[in-house]
Design a protein around this motif. Sequence first.
Motif, PDB file in Angstrom:
ATOM      1  N   ASN A  56      38.671  50.997  33.564  1.00 54.18           N
ATOM      2  CA  ASN A  56      37.731  49.932  33.214  1.00 54.18           C
ATOM      3  C   ASN A  56      38.543  48.713  32.782  1.00 54.18           C
ATOM      4  O   ASN A  56      39.494  48.840  32.017  1.00 54.18           O
ATOM      5  CB  ASN A  56      36.839  50.375  32.046  1.00 54.18           C
ATOM      6  CG  ASN A  56      36.022  51.601  32.395  1.00 54.18           C
ATOM      7  OD1 ASN A  56      36.145  52.637  31.768  1.00 54.18           O
ATOM      8  ND2 ASN A  56      35.208  51.487  33.411  1.00 54.18           N
ATOM      9  N   GLY A  57      38.192  47.577  33.298  1.00 58.66           N
ATOM     10  CA  GLY A  57      38.896  46.349  32.917  1.00 58.66           C
ATOM     11  C   GLY A  57      40.120  46.049  33.762  1.00 58.66           C
ATOM     12  O   GLY A  57      40.840  45.081  33.500  1.00 58.66           O
ATOM     13  N   SER A  58      40.381  46.857  34.802  1.00 59.31           N
ATOM     14  CA  SER A  58      41.597  46.633  35.590  1.00 59.31           C
ATOM     15  C   SER A  58      41.428  45.521  36.630  1.00 59.31           C
ATOM     16  O   SER A  58      42.395  45.148  37.293  1.00 59.31           O
ATOM     17  CB  SER A  58      42.054  47.944  36.250  1.00 59.31           C
ATOM     18  OG  SER A  58      41.054  48.450  37.099  1.00 59.31           O
ATOM     19  N   GLY A  59      40.223  44.991  36.791  1.00 61.59           N
ATOM     20  CA  GLY A  59      40.041  43.830  37.672  1.00 61.59           C
ATOM     21  C   GLY A  59      39.336  44.111  38.985  1.00 61.59           C
ATOM     22  O   GLY A  59      39.264  43.235  39.854  1.00 61.59           O
ATOM     23  N   LYS A  60      38.776  45.302  39.129  1.00 64.36           N
ATOM     24  CA  LYS A  60      38.123  45.673  40.398  1.00 64.36           C
ATOM     25  C   LYS A  60      36.927  44.771  40.709  1.00 64.36           C
ATOM     26  O   LYS A  60      36.808  44.246  41.814  1.00 64.36           O
ATOM     27  CB  LYS A  60      37.667  47.145  40.350  1.00 64.36           C
ATOM     28  CG  LYS A  60      38.775  48.120  40.006  1.00 64.36           C
ATOM     29  CD  LYS A  60      38.262  49.555  39.901  1.00 64.36           C
ATOM     30  CE  LYS A  60      37.193  49.774  38.852  1.00 64.36           C
ATOM     31  NZ  LYS A  60      37.628  49.547  37.452  1.00 64.36           N
ATOM     32  N   SER A  61      36.058  44.602  39.708  1.00 60.07           N
ATOM     33  CA  SER A  61      34.860  43.778  39.940  1.00 60.07           C
ATOM     34  C   SER A  61      35.241  42.317  40.151  1.00 60.07           C
ATOM     35  O   SER A  61      34.640  41.635  40.986  1.00 60.07           O
ATOM     36  CB  SER A  61      33.896  43.871  38.749  1.00 60.07           C
ATOM     37  OG  SER A  61      33.400  45.168  38.627  1.00 60.07           O
ATOM     38  N   THR A  62      36.230  41.855  39.410  1.00 66.34           N
ATOM     39  CA  THR A  62      36.671  40.462  39.549  1.00 66.34           C
ATOM     40  C   THR A  62      37.088  40.191  40.987  1.00 66.34           C
ATOM     41  O   THR A  62      36.692  39.181  41.587  1.00 66.34           O
ATOM     42  CB  THR A  62      37.865  40.197  38.593  1.00 66.34           C
ATOM     43  OG1 THR A  62      37.456  40.501  37.261  1.00 66.34           O
ATOM     44  CG2 THR A  62      38.326  38.753  38.677  1.00 66.34           C
ATOM     45  N   ILE A  63      37.859  41.106  41.561  1.00 68.56           N
ATOM     46  CA  ILE A  63      38.341  40.904  42.930  1.00 68.56           C
ATOM     47  C   ILE A  63      37.223  41.120  43.944  1.00 68.56           C
ATOM     48  O   ILE A  63      37.066  40.337  44.880  1.00 68.56           O
ATOM     49  CB  ILE A  63      39.585  41.783  43.203  1.00 68.56           C
ATOM     50  CG1 ILE A  63      40.761  41.218  42.376  1.00 68.56           C
ATOM     51  CG2 ILE A  63      39.921  41.820  44.703  1.00 68.56           C
ATOM     52  CD1 ILE A  63      42.099  41.854  42.611  1.00 68.56           C
ATOM     53  N   GLU A  67      33.854  31.242  35.536  1.00 68.79           N
ATOM     54  CA  GLU A  67      35.258  31.216  35.971  1.00 68.79           C
ATOM     55  C   GLU A  67      35.557  32.246  37.053  1.00 68.79           C
ATOM     56  O   GLU A  67      36.522  32.110  37.785  1.00 68.79           O
ATOM     57  CB  GLU A  67      36.230  31.489  34.821  1.00 68.79           C
ATOM     58  CG  GLU A  67      35.947  30.860  33.504  1.00 68.79           C
ATOM     59  CD  GLU A  67      34.992  31.668  32.652  1.00 68.79           C
ATOM     60  OE1 GLU A  67      33.962  32.151  33.172  1.00 68.79           O
ATOM     61  OE2 GLU A  67      35.269  31.792  31.459  1.00 68.79           O
ATOM     62  N   ARG A  68      34.729  33.291  37.095  1.00 67.98           N
ATOM     63  CA  ARG A  68      35.018  34.331  38.088  1.00 67.98           C
ATOM     64  C   ARG A  68      35.046  33.747  39.489  1.00 67.98           C
ATOM     65  O   ARG A  68      35.795  34.196  40.343  1.00 67.98           O
ATOM     66  CB  ARG A  68      33.967  35.422  38.022  1.00 67.98           C
ATOM     67  CG  ARG A  68      34.176  36.353  36.858  1.00 67.98           C
ATOM     68  CD  ARG A  68      33.281  37.539  36.996  1.00 67.98           C
ATOM     69  NE  ARG A  68      33.515  38.461  35.894  1.00 67.98           N
ATOM     70  CZ  ARG A  68      33.469  39.780  36.019  1.00 67.98           C
ATOM     71  NH1 ARG A  68      33.189  40.306  37.173  1.00 67.98           N
ATOM     72  NH2 ARG A  68      33.709  40.547  35.000  1.00 67.98           N
ATOM     73  N   SER A  69      34.218  32.731  39.727  1.00 65.33           N
ATOM     74  CA  SER A  69      34.151  32.183  41.072  1.00 65.33           C
ATOM     75  C   SER A  69      35.391  31.358  41.408  1.00 65.33           C
ATOM     76  O   SER A  69      35.658  31.075  42.572  1.00 65.33           O
ATOM     77  CB  SER A  69      32.890  31.350  41.243  1.00 65.33           C
ATOM     78  OG  SER A  69      32.927  30.268  40.347  1.00 65.33           O
TER      79      SER A  69
HETATM   80  N1  LIG Z   1      34.113  36.022  32.156  1.00 66.86           N
HETATM   81  C1  LIG Z   1      35.229  36.582  31.674  1.00 66.86           C
HETATM   82  N2  LIG Z   1      36.042  35.887  30.844  1.00 66.86           N
HETATM   83  C2  LIG Z   1      37.177  36.431  30.362  1.00 66.86           C
HETATM   84  N3  LIG Z   1      37.607  37.678  30.661  1.00 66.86           N
HETATM   85  C3  LIG Z   1      36.831  38.424  31.476  1.00 66.86           C
HETATM   86  C4  LIG Z   1      35.607  37.917  32.027  1.00 66.86           C
HETATM   87  N4  LIG Z   1      35.065  38.868  32.812  1.00 66.86           N
HETATM   88  C5  LIG Z   1      35.923  39.929  32.764  1.00 66.86           C
HETATM   89  N5  LIG Z   1      36.966  39.662  31.959  1.00 66.86           N
HETATM   90  C6  LIG Z   1      38.104  40.554  31.696  1.00 66.86           C
HETATM   91  O1  LIG Z   1      38.829  40.712  32.907  1.00 66.86           O
HETATM   92  C7  LIG Z   1      39.311  42.038  33.045  1.00 66.86           C
HETATM   93  C8  LIG Z   1      38.863  42.625  34.376  1.00 66.86           C
HETATM   94  O2  LIG Z   1      37.438  42.782  34.385  1.00 66.86           O
HETATM   95  P1  LIG Z   1      36.666  43.514  35.560  1.00 66.86           P
HETATM   96  O3  LIG Z   1      37.104  42.949  36.856  1.00 66.86           O
HETATM   97  O4  LIG Z   1      35.209  43.441  35.242  1.00 66.86           O
HETATM   98  O5  LIG Z   1      37.193  45.022  35.431  1.00 66.86           O
HETATM   99  P2  LIG Z   1      36.734  46.355  36.203  1.00 66.86           P
HETATM  100  O6  LIG Z   1      35.659  46.000  37.150  1.00 66.86           O
HETATM  101  O7  LIG Z   1      37.973  46.886  36.856  1.00 66.86           O
HETATM  102  O8  LIG Z   1      36.265  47.308  35.133  1.00 66.86           O
HETATM  103  C9  LIG Z   1      38.799  42.794  31.823  1.00 66.86           C
HETATM  104  O9  LIG Z   1      39.836  42.854  30.878  1.00 66.86           O
HETATM  105  C10 LIG Z   1      37.662  41.951  31.323  1.00 66.86           C
HETATM  106  O10 LIG Z   1      37.496  42.075  29.932  1.00 66.86           O
END
Ligand SMILES: Nc1ncnc2c1ncn2[C@@H]1O[C@H](COP(=O)(O)OP(=O)(O)O)[C@@H](O)[C@H]1O
Length: 251
Positions: free
Chosen positions: A52-59, A86-88
């Motif tokens: 959890n938090g490794s960046g999967k959803s972000t990417i 910021e994600r975008s």
């Molecule tokens: N809007 C945001 N602003 C700052 N940090 C964020 C934001 N969204 C996610 N994060 C951080 O970025 C990291 C990756 O998040 P995420 O991609 O959601 O992880 P996963 O999907 O792998 O669980 C996490 O440490 C999370 O806390």
Amino acid sequence: MNKFAAKPYLQRIWPEFGNDVDLSEFPFNVPAVRDLQQIEFHADVTFFVGENGSGKSTILEAIALALGFGVEGGPMSIQLLDTLGERSALARHIRMSRSFKRPKYGYFMRAESFFNVATYMDKEIGASWSYGVPALHARSHGEAFMSVLLNKFRSDGLYLLDEPEAALSPNRQLAALRAIDQLVQQRSQFIIVTHSPILLAYPNAKILAFDGSGISEIAYEDTEHLAVTRDFLNHYPRRLEQLLAPDLDSD
Ligand SMILES: Nc1ncnc2c1ncn2[C@@H]1O[C@H](COP(=O)(O)OP(=O)(O)O)[C@@H](O)[C@H]1O
Ligand SMILES: [Mg+2]
């Protein structure tokens, strides 16, 4: 990869981080993003796994945005309000190579916002979506998801799913695996973030593990998901004893 093959529709992504990118700020400071080299996708299914938090959803979200999906998820034609902020930013710095052939259909399912998309589809599009009755909101999360998977996903599609198992019972996960396979046989491609040891077992797939040192390919048999689940199920009375034992250091 055969570059003349129709699949994968999405072949490869890589970052282009110019001077305007601040690597100390989110999302660029997430290790999997900062160290992103390139990701080459499997023609059928590519899984993203990792803590959890490794960046999967972000990417996954950045890929979806770069492909033109709405940020709230849903079919490619649905563009809901941008709530990702910021994600975008990452999407603007992702480059991609795609097949000469475009998918006929696409769907991006964010775990967190399936509810919003269901609201939109129930309200705005209603019966024209032909999900049948009752409306998506009148069903459980799992039923609604299975309904989208079975009735809405089509052949020749490109599907991005973030933790689809969150809604599904083990039996439904098996059903989902079968539905995914049928779509794969009908020229569809999937990119799936999952923690499910059931979904991960799908054979026509590539598993990419996200960890502190970037993204690397891993075999199903080497995943923590399989090892931890199998160990726990095979030894659960003993594991529970260990896990739930009183902490001797406290009070
Ligand atoms: N809007 C945001 N602003 C700052 N940090 C964020 C934001 N969204 C996610 N994060 C951080 O970025 C990291 C990756 O998040 P995420 O991609 O959601 O992880 P996963 O999907 O792998 O669980 C996490 O440490 C999370 O806390
Ligand atoms: Mg996530």
